[in-house]
Enzyme design. Structure first.
Site, PDB file in Angstrom:
ATOM      1  N   ASP A 158       5.512  10.376  -3.810  1.00 32.69           N
ATOM      2  CA  ASP A 158       5.253  10.685  -2.391  1.00 32.69           C
ATOM      3  C   ASP A 158       3.932  10.333  -2.068  1.00 32.69           C
ATOM      4  OD1 ASP A 158       4.654  12.132   0.144  1.00 32.69           O
ATOM      5  OD2 ASP A 158       6.476  13.071  -0.275  1.00 32.69           O
ATOM      6  N   HIS A 175      12.843   7.308   6.377  1.00 30.61           N
ATOM      7  CA  HIS A 175      14.301   7.357   7.164  1.00 30.61           C
ATOM      8  C   HIS A 175      14.506   6.092   7.910  1.00 30.61           C
ATOM      9  CE1 HIS A 175      14.660  11.204   5.156  1.00 30.61           C
ATOM     10  NE2 HIS A 175      15.646  11.634   5.710  1.00 30.61           N
TER      11      HIS A 175
HETATM   12 MG    MG Z   1      15.907  14.891   3.446  1.00 35.02          MG
END
Ligand code: MG
Length: 210
Positions: free
Chosen positions: A65, A138
C-alpha cells in the site's frame, strides 16, 4: 508472538468480519504453499485476518500500500477521513494507523509492509505466492494493474481473492467484477463459491481443468 485477531474489529476499514474470517481460513491453507500478499492494506483490517492465518504456519504476508489513500479517500471525496489526514504534509497518510495495527495485533514477525504503488513492488518481484488479495484502487486501471502484476506469481493450488465484487452496478463499482471475469476467462483459475463480495479463485496446476 501471540496474534490478537480481535484487533481487526477495532481497525478502520471496509471489510465485513465474515469476509475477514474467509481471508483468515484461506490464508491458513495458502501460507503452506508460499508467502501471501495483499494489495490495499489501508489501516490493516484485512492484514490482521490474513496475517493471523499466515502466522499459524510461521508464514509471511507482504502488505502492499502506498498509504496515501485511494482516489475516493482524498480531501473533499466521499470516503475522506480527517483522522487519517496529515495537515502538515497536506496528504492522507494511513501508514501510522497501519503500523499501530501491526503492533497491537502482534504481527511484527509476520507482516512485511511494502510502502509503494503495487506496480513498483511488482517490478522486480520473483517470489511465488500462495495467495494474492486484491483490494487496492477501484478504478479499472488500478484493479487490472494489480491483477496483471500479481496473478502471474500465484503457485498452482494457490488463491486469488478479489474484494468488492458487485454484479449489480447499483450496489457498487464494477472494476473488481470486470477483473474477476477476466481472471475466470483466462482459464487459469477454478472458480470457488463467492462469499458476499469476495471472489475466490484457485490457480490451476498443469493438466488441471477449470
Ligand atoms: Mg475492499
Amino acid at each position: 508472538m501471540k496474534i490478537d485477531i480481535g484487533v481487526a474489529e477495532t481497525v478502520k476499514g471496509f471489510l465485513d468480519p465474515a469476509e475477514g474470517k474467509v481471508l483468515y481460513e484461506t490464508a491458513m491453507e495458502a501460507s503452506r504453499l508460499g508467502p501471501c500478499l495483499e494489495i490495499g492494506s489501508y489501516c490493516g483490517k484485512s492484514t490482521v485476518w490474513i496475517g493471523a492465518g499466515c502466522a499459524e504456519n510461521g508464514g509471511i504476508l507482504f502488505a502492499v500500500d502506498h498509504h496515501g489513500g485511494s482516489e475516493e479517500q482524498q480531501h473533499g471525496q466521499e470516503y475522506f477521513d480527517r483522522e487519517l489526514y496529515d495537515e502538515k504534509e497536506d496528504r492522507v497518510d494511513t501508514f501510522g494507523a497501519f503500523r499501530k495495527t501491526l503492533s497491537t495485533a502482534g504481527l511484527g514477525d509476520t507482516v512485511v509492509p511494502l510502502v509503494c504503488r503495487s506496480e513498483v513492488a511488482a517490478r522486480m518481484w520473483n517470489t511465488p505466492l500462495g495467495l494474492v488479495f486484491i483490494d487496492g484502487g477501484h478504478s479499472f486501471e488500478a484493479a487490472f494493474t494489480d491483477y496483471n502484476c500479481w496473478a502471474r506469481h500465484i503457485v498452482a493450488g494457490g488463491y486469488l481473492l478479489i474484494h468488492d465484487i458487485f454484479e449489480n452496478p447499483e450496489e457498487g463499482g464494477q472494476a473488481p467484477w470486470e477483473v474477476y471475469k477476466l481472471a475466470v476467462a483466462s482459464g487459469l483459475f477454478r472458480e470457488l463459491p463467492r462469499f458476499r463480495t469476495m471472489g475466490i479463485l484457485m490457480r490451476l496446476g498443469c493438466g488441471q481443468m477449470p
